[in-house]
Design a protein around this motif. Sequence first.
Motif, PDB file in Angstrom:
ATOM      1  N   PRO A 157       0.795  -1.233   0.000  1.00  0.00           N
ATOM      2  CA  PRO A 157       0.000   0.000   0.000  1.00  0.00           C
ATOM      3  C   PRO A 157       0.827   1.282   0.000  1.00  0.00           C
ATOM      4  O   PRO A 157       1.884   1.354   0.641  1.00  0.00           O
ATOM      5  CB  PRO A 157      -0.832  -0.134   1.280  1.00  0.00           C
ATOM      6  CG  PRO A 157      -0.982  -1.616   1.474  1.00  0.00           C
ATOM      7  CD  PRO A 157       0.336  -2.190   1.027  1.00  0.00           C
ATOM      8  N   GLN A 158       0.334   2.250  -0.721  1.00  0.00           N
ATOM      9  CA  GLN A 158       1.025   3.528  -0.887  1.00  0.00           C
ATOM     10  C   GLN A 158       1.369   4.166   0.452  1.00  0.00           C
ATOM     11  O   GLN A 158       2.469   4.696   0.643  1.00  0.00           O
ATOM     12  CB  GLN A 158       0.133   4.478  -1.700  1.00  0.00           C
ATOM     13  CG  GLN A 158       0.724   5.860  -1.936  1.00  0.00           C
ATOM     14  CD  GLN A 158       1.926   5.820  -2.856  1.00  0.00           C
ATOM     15  OE1 GLN A 158       1.870   5.187  -3.909  1.00  0.00           O
ATOM     16  NE2 GLN A 158       3.014   6.480  -2.477  1.00  0.00           N
ATOM     17  N   GLU A 159       0.433   4.106   1.411  1.00  0.00           N
ATOM     18  CA  GLU A 159       0.650   4.793   2.688  1.00  0.00           C
ATOM     19  C   GLU A 159       1.726   4.128   3.542  1.00  0.00           C
ATOM     20  O   GLU A 159       2.185   4.722   4.527  1.00  0.00           O
ATOM     21  CB  GLU A 159      -0.660   4.883   3.473  1.00  0.00           C
ATOM     22  CG  GLU A 159      -1.295   3.547   3.828  1.00  0.00           C
ATOM     23  CD  GLU A 159      -2.296   3.059   2.793  1.00  0.00           C
ATOM     24  OE1 GLU A 159      -3.214   2.317   3.189  1.00  0.00           O
ATOM     25  OE2 GLU A 159      -2.154   3.439   1.610  1.00  0.00           O
ATOM     26  N   TRP A 160       2.154   2.913   3.180  1.00  0.00           N
ATOM     27  CA  TRP A 160       3.236   2.249   3.917  1.00  0.00           C
ATOM     28  C   TRP A 160       4.611   2.569   3.351  1.00  0.00           C
ATOM     29  O   TRP A 160       5.618   2.394   4.031  1.00  0.00           O
ATOM     30  CB  TRP A 160       3.073   0.726   3.863  1.00  0.00           C
ATOM     31  CG  TRP A 160       1.820   0.179   4.439  1.00  0.00           C
ATOM     32  CD1 TRP A 160       0.795   0.852   5.056  1.00  0.00           C
ATOM     33  CD2 TRP A 160       1.440  -1.212   4.436  1.00  0.00           C
ATOM     34  NE1 TRP A 160      -0.187  -0.019   5.434  1.00  0.00           N
ATOM     35  CE2 TRP A 160       0.173  -1.284   5.085  1.00  0.00           C
ATOM     36  CE3 TRP A 160       2.037  -2.383   3.979  1.00  0.00           C
ATOM     37  CZ2 TRP A 160      -0.497  -2.498   5.247  1.00  0.00           C
ATOM     38  CZ3 TRP A 160       1.380  -3.585   4.141  1.00  0.00           C
ATOM     39  CH2 TRP A 160       0.121  -3.644   4.779  1.00  0.00           C
ATOM     40  N   ARG A 161       4.665   2.995   2.130  1.00  0.00           N
ATOM     41  CA  ARG A 161       5.921   3.065   1.388  1.00  0.00           C
ATOM     42  C   ARG A 161       6.868   4.124   1.960  1.00  0.00           C
ATOM     43  O   ARG A 161       6.471   5.238   2.271  1.00  0.00           O
ATOM     44  CB  ARG A 161       5.654   3.345  -0.090  1.00  0.00           C
ATOM     45  CG  ARG A 161       4.818   2.267  -0.737  1.00  0.00           C
ATOM     46  CD  ARG A 161       4.515   2.579  -2.191  1.00  0.00           C
ATOM     47  NE  ARG A 161       3.442   1.716  -2.680  1.00  0.00           N
ATOM     48  CZ  ARG A 161       2.890   1.810  -3.869  1.00  0.00           C
ATOM     49  NH1 ARG A 161       3.324   2.745  -4.720  1.00  0.00           N
ATOM     50  NH2 ARG A 161       1.908   0.993  -4.226  1.00  0.00           N
ATOM     51  N   GLY A 162       8.123   3.719   2.089  1.00  0.00           N
ATOM     52  CA  GLY A 162       9.156   4.611   2.599  1.00  0.00           C
ATOM     53  C   GLY A 162       9.198   4.732   4.108  1.00  0.00           C
ATOM     54  O   GLY A 162      10.060   5.443   4.636  1.00  0.00           O
ATOM     55  N   ALA A 202      -2.483  -5.973   3.258  1.00  0.00           N
ATOM     56  CA  ALA A 202      -2.220  -5.445   1.903  1.00  0.00           C
ATOM     57  C   ALA A 202      -3.220  -6.007   0.899  1.00  0.00           C
ATOM     58  O   ALA A 202      -3.684  -5.284   0.004  1.00  0.00           O
ATOM     59  CB  ALA A 202      -0.803  -5.795   1.485  1.00  0.00           C
ATOM     60  N   LEU A 203      -3.590  -7.271   1.050  1.00  0.00           N
ATOM     61  CA  LEU A 203      -4.559  -7.871   0.137  1.00  0.00           C
ATOM     62  C   LEU A 203      -5.928  -7.219   0.259  1.00  0.00           C
ATOM     63  O   LEU A 203      -6.692  -7.154  -0.702  1.00  0.00           O
ATOM     64  CB  LEU A 203      -4.680  -9.369   0.413  1.00  0.00           C
ATOM     65  CG  LEU A 203      -3.522 -10.251  -0.048  1.00  0.00           C
ATOM     66  CD1 LEU A 203      -3.675 -11.656   0.489  1.00  0.00           C
ATOM     67  CD2 LEU A 203      -3.398 -10.276  -1.566  1.00  0.00           C
ATOM     68  N   SER A 204      -6.233  -6.742   1.426  1.00  0.00           N
ATOM     69  CA  SER A 204      -7.555  -6.171   1.662  1.00  0.00           C
ATOM     70  C   SER A 204      -7.693  -4.736   1.188  1.00  0.00           C
ATOM     71  O   SER A 204      -8.782  -4.184   1.162  1.00  0.00           O
ATOM     72  CB  SER A 204      -7.901  -6.244   3.168  1.00  0.00           C
ATOM     73  OG  SER A 204      -7.082  -5.348   3.909  1.00  0.00           O
ATOM     74  N   LYS A 205      -6.586  -4.134   0.816  1.00  0.00           N
ATOM     75  CA  LYS A 205      -6.600  -2.715   0.410  1.00  0.00           C
ATOM     76  C   LYS A 205      -6.744  -2.572  -1.109  1.00  0.00           C
ATOM     77  O   LYS A 205      -6.314  -3.424  -1.861  1.00  0.00           O
ATOM     78  CB  LYS A 205      -5.338  -2.003   0.878  1.00  0.00           C
ATOM     79  CG  LYS A 205      -5.299  -1.841   2.400  1.00  0.00           C
ATOM     80  CD  LYS A 205      -4.053  -1.105   2.827  1.00  0.00           C
ATOM     81  CE  LYS A 205      -4.031  -0.859   4.327  1.00  0.00           C
ATOM     82  NZ  LYS A 205      -5.079   0.101   4.759  1.00  0.00           N
TER      83      LYS A 205
END
Length: 205
Positions: A157-162, A202-205
């Motif tokens: 998910p985008q909000e986890w990245r970095g 992650a699968l649920s997003k």
Amino acid sequence: MYKEYIEAIDAIDNGISAFPADIKPLYRMRTDISARVGYLNPRWNVHATPQEVDQIFLKASDLVGGEFFERLDYYGTAWLPAREIILSAMQSDSAVDRRVLVFESFAPWKEHLFDLERELGIEGQTIYVLYPDESGKWRIQAVPVSPESFESRKALPQEWRGLRDDTLSGITGVPGCIFVHASGFIGGAHSREAVETLARHALSK
């Protein structure tokens, strides 16, 4: 062995391009075995005696033969065992989701995964793979759209990245997170349970 080593040599010798003529390659590839054999030839403006040409032929034979036997050894001692690990994981009931593969130990998986998905009739099914790294921590990695691609079937998910450590654990709600890469193709955590939970989220997003 033919597909991974000999086929390209056959194609080059027979003038078969690796891609359609209307596609311009992004860079030149001149380090393949055929090119390296070609570099052994005498320069166009240098005279070589028949004896010197024979020596060049022997040198080329040693180069190709050495690589051939190295690749043959690799397929027997490393490639095939890795394939068995991937196949076993694909045939096991996942504790997470059928779209998630869990490897008890790391093995090179990309090429095998795509081949085995085709053989088993489940192309595109696997989204994430989980495996321990050399330090005993665990990784979650998104499966690419093809073995050579940098694009994932479903990136993390985008909000986890970095994000890293406590910041990442706070966002995901999963204790023990270590990192998620800025592109979302891979992440890490301290335990198997943590990466399994990350996969579910992650699968649920």
